[in-house]
Design a protein around this motif. Structure first.
Motif, PDB file in Angstrom:
ATOM      1  N   ILE A  99      -3.387  41.610  95.819  1.00 12.68           N
ATOM      2  CA  ILE A  99      -4.003  41.063  97.019  1.00 12.68           C
ATOM      3  C   ILE A  99      -3.580  41.858  98.248  1.00 12.68           C
ATOM      4  CG2 ILE A  99      -2.185  39.434  97.711  1.00 12.68           C
ATOM      5  CD1 ILE A  99      -4.347  37.287  97.902  1.00 12.68           C
ATOM      6  N   ALA A 100      -4.439  41.886  99.266  1.00  7.88           N
ATOM      7  CA  ALA A 100      -4.140  42.624 100.493  1.00  7.88           C
ATOM      8  C   ALA A 100      -2.966  42.001 101.234  1.00  7.88           C
ATOM      9  CB  ALA A 100      -5.368  42.654 101.402  1.00  7.88           C
ATOM     10  N   ALA A 101      -2.269  42.825 102.017  1.00 10.58           N
ATOM     11  CA  ALA A 101      -1.056  42.381 102.709  1.00 10.58           C
ATOM     12  C   ALA A 101      -1.328  41.224 103.662  1.00 10.58           C
ATOM     13  CB  ALA A 101      -0.429  43.554 103.461  1.00 10.58           C
ATOM     14  N   GLY A 102      -2.369  41.352 104.499  1.00  9.89           N
ATOM     15  CA  GLY A 102      -2.657  40.314 105.476  1.00  9.89           C
ATOM     16  C   GLY A 102      -3.063  39.004 104.834  1.00  9.89           C
ATOM     17  N   THR A 103      -3.930  39.072 103.828  1.00 12.67           N
ATOM     18  CA  THR A 103      -4.370  37.868 103.124  1.00 12.67           C
ATOM     19  C   THR A 103      -3.192  37.201 102.431  1.00 12.67           C
ATOM     20  OG1 THR A 103      -6.523  38.905 102.727  1.00 12.67           O
ATOM     21  CG2 THR A 103      -5.971  36.973 101.400  1.00 12.67           C
ATOM     22  N   GLY A 104      -2.335  38.012 101.806  1.00 12.99           N
ATOM     23  CA  GLY A 104      -1.157  37.473 101.133  1.00 12.99           C
ATOM     24  C   GLY A 104      -0.228  36.766 102.098  1.00 12.99           C
ATOM     25  N   ALA A 105      -0.026  37.361 103.275  1.00 14.64           N
ATOM     26  CA  ALA A 105       0.860  36.750 104.264  1.00 14.64           C
ATOM     27  C   ALA A 105       0.300  35.416 104.750  1.00 14.64           C
ATOM     28  CB  ALA A 105       1.066  37.699 105.448  1.00 14.64           C
ATOM     29  N   LEU A 106      -1.013  35.336 104.932  1.00 13.80           N
ATOM     30  CA  LEU A 106      -1.641  34.081 105.358  1.00 13.80           C
ATOM     31  C   LEU A 106      -1.464  32.990 104.300  1.00 13.80           C
ATOM     32  CD1 LEU A 106      -4.976  35.324 106.950  1.00 13.80           C
ATOM     33  CD2 LEU A 106      -3.199  33.983 108.108  1.00 13.80           C
ATOM     34  N   LEU A 107      -1.701  33.343 103.040  1.00  6.39           N
ATOM     35  CA  LEU A 107      -1.544  32.373 101.956  1.00  6.39           C
ATOM     36  C   LEU A 107      -0.084  31.935 101.834  1.00  6.39           C
ATOM     37  CD1 LEU A 107      -3.881  34.064  99.336  1.00  6.39           C
ATOM     38  CD2 LEU A 107      -4.209  31.787 100.313  1.00  6.39           C
ATOM     39  N   LEU A 108       0.817  32.893 101.937  1.00 12.32           N
ATOM     40  CA  LEU A 108       2.247  32.585 101.862  1.00 12.32           C
ATOM     41  C   LEU A 108       2.649  31.636 102.983  1.00 12.32           C
ATOM     42  CD1 LEU A 108       5.187  33.167 100.847  1.00 12.32           C
ATOM     43  CD2 LEU A 108       5.212  35.086 102.448  1.00 12.32           C
ATOM     44  N   PHE A 109       2.308  32.014 104.226  1.00 16.67           N
ATOM     45  CA  PHE A 109       2.711  31.221 105.380  1.00 16.67           C
ATOM     46  C   PHE A 109       2.087  29.825 105.332  1.00 16.67           C
ATOM     47  CE2 PHE A 109       1.898  29.622 109.620  1.00 16.67           C
ATOM     48  CZ  PHE A 109       3.182  29.646 110.170  1.00 16.67           C
TER      49      PHE A 109
END
Length: 291
Positions: free
Chosen positions: A88-98
């Motif tokens: 998964i892309a970095a930005g999308t992953g960070a959003l899902l994580l957060f």
């Protein structure tokens, strides 16, 4: 601590958190290191650095600090975070994580007796809706497996964070948790190594990324964050971290040539706005506090 120092350390902490996502994504996409090796090197190097740090600072022994539940949550976070970023892309992953972290902590708070007012409830629903928007099927949808792994990493990180509440010595506690998680990461590496017939590739550039992630953006990042955390109110600290997914999304577009889609923009707004509502609209602010 002076105001300038607080701002500087807070900014450096946020950079470390954002860089962790970017380094992991870069290592798995641009180098030949495998996920199990990255996890093992990240956790073990972080544990060694933190052990050395607390020893030199003469803190409480890290062997006696932390707990096994927090260590297990840290390990699960590291595994799902790394395997998720392979898909998964970095930005999308960070959003899902957060988003998953905030949802997890809100649910736990509810179970512990904290109640949401109407505005906070709207915010909670918005945050959940943002996660759903990211995971809905479609041309621009991320890998479902990757998205689920990032959500699992968020839940694990939320549990890890909750386990650390009230720690008298955050540095020693963090070191203890990393030290306890290190054997788990080594066992995973050994099992994967056996199951793949010794095909694990410890590429030199991948090793550098893993060590940067373990020592700099994890160990040092946590140390400096915990050093400034007492200077911030709980709500301030939580809201400040809202900038991390945005930093990762922008940096991912600039450094990793990742595309910022309308889906990501819409999900970002929904998750972040919903979280702000949950964090800032306390009952007392709405005049609903009990007298």
């Amino acid at each position: 601590m002076t105001r300038f120092k607080i701002i500087l350390i807070t900014f450096l902490s946020l950079l470390a958190f954002a860089a962790n996502s970017l380094i992991t994504r870069f290592a798995l996409e641009q180098t030949t290191i495998d996920e199990a090796s990255f996890i093992m090197l990240r956790v073990v190097s972080g544990a060694l650095f933190l052990w050395l740090f607390v020893t030199l600072k003469k803190h409480k022994s890290p062997w006696q600090s932390g707990n096994w539940l927090a260590a297990a949550a840290l390990f699960i976070y590291a595994v799902s975070f790394t395997y998720g970023y392979g898909l998964i892309a970095a930005g999308t992953g960070a959003l899902l994580l957060f988003g998953s972290v905030q949802v997890t902590m809100t649910i736990v708070g509810y179970r512990e007796g904290e109640r949401l007012n109407r505005v906070q409830l709207i915010g909670f629903v918005l945050a959940l809706a943002g996660l759903v928007i990211l995971m809905l099927p479609g041309i621009s949808a991320p890998s479902l497996t990757g998205a689920l792994l990032m959500c699992i990493s968020g839940v694990a990180w939320g549990i890890y964070t909750l386990q650390g509440r009230g720690a008298s010595n955050p540095a020693a506690s963090t070191a203890g948790n990393f030290i306890k998680a290190a054997p788990m990461a080594m066992l995973l590496w050994f099992i994967v190594n056996l199951s793949t017939n010794n095909t694990i590739n410890l590429a030199s550039d991948g090793i550098i990324c893993a060590l940067l992630s373990g020592i700099v953006t994890s160990a040092i990042g946590y140390i400096i964050w915990y050093s400034v955390l007492p200077e911030l109110k709980a709500t301030q600290a939580a809201i400040i971290q809202l900038s991390v997914p945005l930093l990762v999304t922008l940096a991912g577009a600039i450094l990793l040539n990742e595309v910022i889609t309308l889906r990501v923009v819409l999900a970002s707004f929904t998750i972040l706005f919903g979280t702000i509502l949950v964090l800032t609209y306390k009952k007392s602010k709405l005049g609903l506090a009990k007298k």
